[in-house]
Design an enzyme around this catalytic site. Sequence first.
Site, PDB file in Angstrom:
ATOM      1  N   SER A  95       0.827  -1.201   0.000  1.00 36.22           N
ATOM      2  CA  SER A  95       0.000   0.000   0.000  1.00 36.22           C
ATOM      3  C   SER A  95       0.866   1.258   0.000  1.00 36.22           C
ATOM      4  O   SER A  95       1.719   1.420  -0.857  1.00 36.22           O
ATOM      5  CB  SER A  95      -0.958  -0.049   1.205  1.00 36.22           C
ATOM      6  N   ASP A 217     -10.429  -4.687  -4.860  1.00 33.88           N
ATOM      7  CA  ASP A 217      -9.785  -3.956  -3.764  1.00 33.88           C
ATOM      8  C   ASP A 217     -10.584  -2.680  -3.508  1.00 33.88           C
ATOM      9  O   ASP A 217     -10.691  -1.820  -4.387  1.00 33.88           O
ATOM     10  CB  ASP A 217      -8.338  -3.627  -4.154  1.00 33.88           C
ATOM     11  N   HIS A 246      -7.668  -5.406   0.168  1.00 33.12           N
ATOM     12  CA  HIS A 246      -6.514  -4.509   0.147  1.00 33.12           C
ATOM     13  C   HIS A 246      -5.308  -5.080   0.884  1.00 33.12           C
ATOM     14  O   HIS A 246      -4.216  -4.542   0.772  1.00 33.12           O
ATOM     15  CB  HIS A 246      -6.910  -3.162   0.763  1.00 33.12           C
TER      16      HIS A 246
END
Length: 270
Positions: A95, A217, A246
Amino acid sequence: MGIVEEAHNVRILGSGDQTIVLAHGFGTDQSVWKHLVPHLVDDHRVILFDNMGAGPTNPDYFDFDRYSSLEGYAYDLLAILEELRVTSCILVGHSVSAIVGMLASINRPDLFTKVICVSASPRYLNDVDYFGGFEQEELEQLFEAMRSNYKAWVSGFAPLAVGGDMDSVAVQEFSRTLFNIRPDIALSVAQTIFQSDMREMLGLVSVPCHILQSSKDLAVPVVVSEYLHKHLGSDSIVEVMSSDGHLPQLSCPDIVIPVLLRHIRFNILD
């Protein structure tokens, strides 16, 4: 142990010629890599750490000004590598830490042989000719929910982000690491991440990037992975995985860990 190592709870596991640095995303800590680490330690030197502000770090060390931009995290990453005398590594960033890794690689491309990006996004807000997945009003509602009742927000956000229900082990794990963060720090970090726009720096990245993305996601639409591939200044490759959520390395390890291992061992330039 040095000051930086101690502040970020740095752990060094395994041994080998190749150093792999595992960097976690928002709301988690280094434990998010628990399914990957056992597959690496026999043949690699593995470095794990906690981003400042994560639950296991000392909240007194969190500088709200320093971490109001992603550059603060990039400087931390470089400081960890310097203190550990790392001269070359593969960075696996989840991320926001994938984008942080790119930023760090712009300053010190010699330190990174490649950056493997899991669920990465340079911008979460929609814009003209860009689909990031969120409108400003949606983000304001998210921030207000965090501000007004953090516990309730975690209970709603965790299953949405992970892609499961509250009974799943992955959702419970993500909820645990979210609850470990001091609420005001969590809000500040979320605002920094979700309001960031790192699109202009992509062309400055010179190290190879492997872009791994879940097919579904909540936080990062699949089209974002193609945007990264198109706009990075370096060689890159995209793989959309059949995972959901995610945090696929936590929620779908059977799918994601083999993909990660393949990309760790595979070089685009070969």
